[in-house]
Write an enzyme that holds these catalytic residues in place. Structure first.
Site, PDB file in Angstrom:
ATOM      1  N   CYS A  11     -33.638 -37.039 -58.346  1.00 10.10           N
ATOM      2  CA  CYS A  11     -33.946 -35.681 -57.498  1.00 10.10           C
ATOM      3  C   CYS A  11     -33.235 -34.020 -58.841  1.00 10.10           C
ATOM      4  O   CYS A  11     -33.497 -34.773 -59.893  1.00 10.10           O
ATOM      5  CB  CYS A  11     -33.334 -35.735 -56.281  1.00 10.10           C
ATOM      6  SG  CYS A  11     -31.033 -35.106 -56.559  1.00 10.10           S
ATOM      7  N   ARG A  17     -31.411 -35.685 -52.228  1.00 12.22           N
ATOM      8  CA  ARG A  17     -32.043 -37.016 -52.182  1.00 12.22           C
ATOM      9  C   ARG A  17     -31.685 -38.469 -52.179  1.00 12.22           C
ATOM     10  O   ARG A  17     -31.947 -39.688 -51.871  1.00 12.22           O
ATOM     11  CB  ARG A  17     -33.495 -36.244 -52.395  1.00 12.22           C
ATOM     12  CG  ARG A  17     -33.969 -35.080 -51.533  1.00 12.22           C
ATOM     13  CD  ARG A  17     -35.061 -34.792 -51.696  1.00 12.22           C
ATOM     14  NE  ARG A  17     -34.390 -33.872 -52.915  1.00 12.22           N
ATOM     15  CZ  ARG A  17     -35.383 -32.919 -53.790  1.00 12.22           C
ATOM     16  NH1 ARG A  17     -37.017 -33.114 -53.164  1.00 12.22           N
ATOM     17  NH2 ARG A  17     -34.915 -32.552 -55.000  1.00 12.22           N
ATOM     18  N   ASP A 119     -36.903 -31.493 -50.525  1.00 10.39           N
ATOM     19  CA  ASP A 119     -35.291 -30.676 -50.512  1.00 10.39           C
ATOM     20  C   ASP A 119     -34.565 -30.532 -49.829  1.00 10.39           C
ATOM     21  O   ASP A 119     -35.067 -28.865 -49.414  1.00 10.39           O
ATOM     22  CB  ASP A 119     -35.110 -29.842 -52.300  1.00 10.39           C
ATOM     23  CG  ASP A 119     -33.566 -29.574 -52.828  1.00 10.39           C
ATOM     24  OD1 ASP A 119     -32.655 -30.892 -51.688  1.00 10.39           O
ATOM     25  OD2 ASP A 119     -33.318 -29.729 -53.487  1.00 10.39           O
TER      26      ASP A 119
END
Length: 150
Positions: A11, A17, A119
């Site tokens: 990420c 994440r 996100d």
């Protein structure tokens, strides 16, 4: 030995994440010999996992003890590595920086879906929980697919 020896979730900052995906995968797949890591594309300095991501993981009886953000490096990868990004843009950036990378997908692409994993950074606990739920579904598909391929 299977096709893949290492799986790297990627990420942006390696604080939300990708560490959540790593923790979910490690909880779901305990018998595989695939090494599972998470990395970020923009890691200026080491940070712990985001507190809200940690709360959500804890709520689901998961943890990633002593996690510290790390940036993706060429030394992380070899011909037996699969990389799953959270967004198409992250996939593109990795492909540009590491053109020799062959097994590179977004996690949704690998799971047979389209789009990006949003996100949750800066959002509410509910945003993090929604991200967790989406990742749990995608990681489950990933585990099944990798078990078929390996």
């Amino acid at each position: 030995m299977g096709k893949y020896q290492k799986l790297i979730f990627v990420c942006t900052g390696n604080t939300c994440r990708s560490p959540m995906a790593e923790a979910i995968y490690k909880n779901m797949e305990k018998i595989s010999d695939i090494r599972v890591l998470s990395r970020g594309l923009v890691v200026l300095f080491s940070e712990p996992i985001n507190p809200k991501a940690e709360i959500v993981l804890h709520k689901h009886d998961l943890e990633l003890p002593n996690h510290v953000s790390k940036g993706l490096k060429a030394s992380d990868m070899n011909e037996n590595t699969i990389i799953l990004t959270m967004t198409a843009d992250q996939k593109r950036k990795i492909a540009e920086k590491y053109p020799e990378t062959t097994d590179l997908y977004t996690i949704k692409e690998f799971a047979g879906e389209s789009g990006d994993v949003v996100d949750p950074y800066g959002g509410t606990l509910i945003d993090y929980e929604e991200c967790y739920s989406e990742l749990a579904r995608l990681v489950k598909k990933t585990v099944y697919k990798l078990n078929e391929e390996n």
